[in-house]
Design an enzyme around this catalytic site. Sequence first.
Site, PDB file in Angstrom:
ATOM      1  N   ILE A  66     -15.044   8.564   8.656  1.00  0.00           N
ATOM      2  CA  ILE A  66     -14.401   7.551   9.657  1.00  0.00           C
ATOM      3  C   ILE A  66     -15.187   7.487  10.858  1.00  0.00           C
ATOM      4  O   ILE A  66     -15.325   6.240  11.277  1.00  0.00           O
ATOM      5  CB  ILE A  66     -13.107   8.078   9.821  1.00  0.00           C
ATOM      6  N   TYR A 105       0.894  -1.451   0.163  1.00  0.00           N
ATOM      7  CA  TYR A 105       0.081   0.152   0.082  1.00  0.00           C
ATOM      8  C   TYR A 105       0.840   1.320   0.057  1.00  0.00           C
ATOM      9  O   TYR A 105       0.241   2.366  -0.232  1.00  0.00           O
ATOM     10  CB  TYR A 105      -1.012   0.177   1.272  1.00  0.00           C
TER      11      TYR A 105
END
Length: 279
Positions: free
Chosen positions: A246, A24
Amino acid sequence: GSCLESVKIAIDTGYRHIDGAFVYYNEHEVGQAIREKIAEGKIKREDIFYCGKLWNTCHPPELVRPTLEKTLKILQLDYVDLYIIELPMAFKPGDALYPKDENGKFIYHETDLCATWEAMEACKDAGLAKSIGVSNFNRRQLEMILNKPGLKHKPVSNQVECHPYFTQPKLLEFCRQHDIIIVGYSPLGTSRDETWVNVSSPPLLKDPVLNAIGKKYNKTAAQVALRFNIQRGVVVIPKSFNPQRIRENFQIFDFSLTDKEMKEIEALNKNVRYVELLM
Ligand code: A2P
């Protein structure tokens, strides 16, 4: 920098499980976020559950420990909580993470998954990983490890795509029988990035059933999709770079779905993957 900020917001919100990977390209930011929050006194290292992943080019057993050590160096941490084999297929080792030949075809590499697994076991024994697991393994591949002569540590988890449109009923049952936790990736139906997502499957969060159930509880379709999985024992790893979302994705512990609603959501299964992993 967006990963650094998002992980810090996530930790402040209450998240403790962080799903990462070398591939990533942001483990340095994740590590920095964790270390900053520890320095602030917000958390201790042992509060965090960091999952790292062994990439396809690193399956040869002699590469496993050095690869994990590289991840630890990037994170600036002493151990990961979970280290998993990211995919059951191997690519040619080397600097190219996606090695291709002159015709643009992936260059695979013959390795023995059981030998890779033994090297993973050694990482656990050395204290570099508290637990070890796998990802994108099917039943046959799991059985290969579980039936390996002299198996020392079995996989504690298998990370696979899992959400209301891809509920994994058979794999979930198999894993339950063998005490292997399913960690569901793309629990919100992915970002629908056409470069790696099969967008012919409809957008999960627009689903009328998820939205109708959400309305009843004053929750969003995303919250219902996440609640569905955690209520059936599947760990979820929703991704968001947006502070409001989030927080939204963490507000799933103050309501529960009825058995009837769970069955209604299970019936949405289309058996179609968003993440086809065609390589
Ligand atoms: P963003 O980062 O802008 O929030 P998955 O976890 O299934 O991979 O899905 C990730 C995608 O879903 C990202 O594009 C993310 O975008 C988006 N997303 C995350 N949380 C929500 C939410 N609560 N509602 C709608 N979309 C969301």
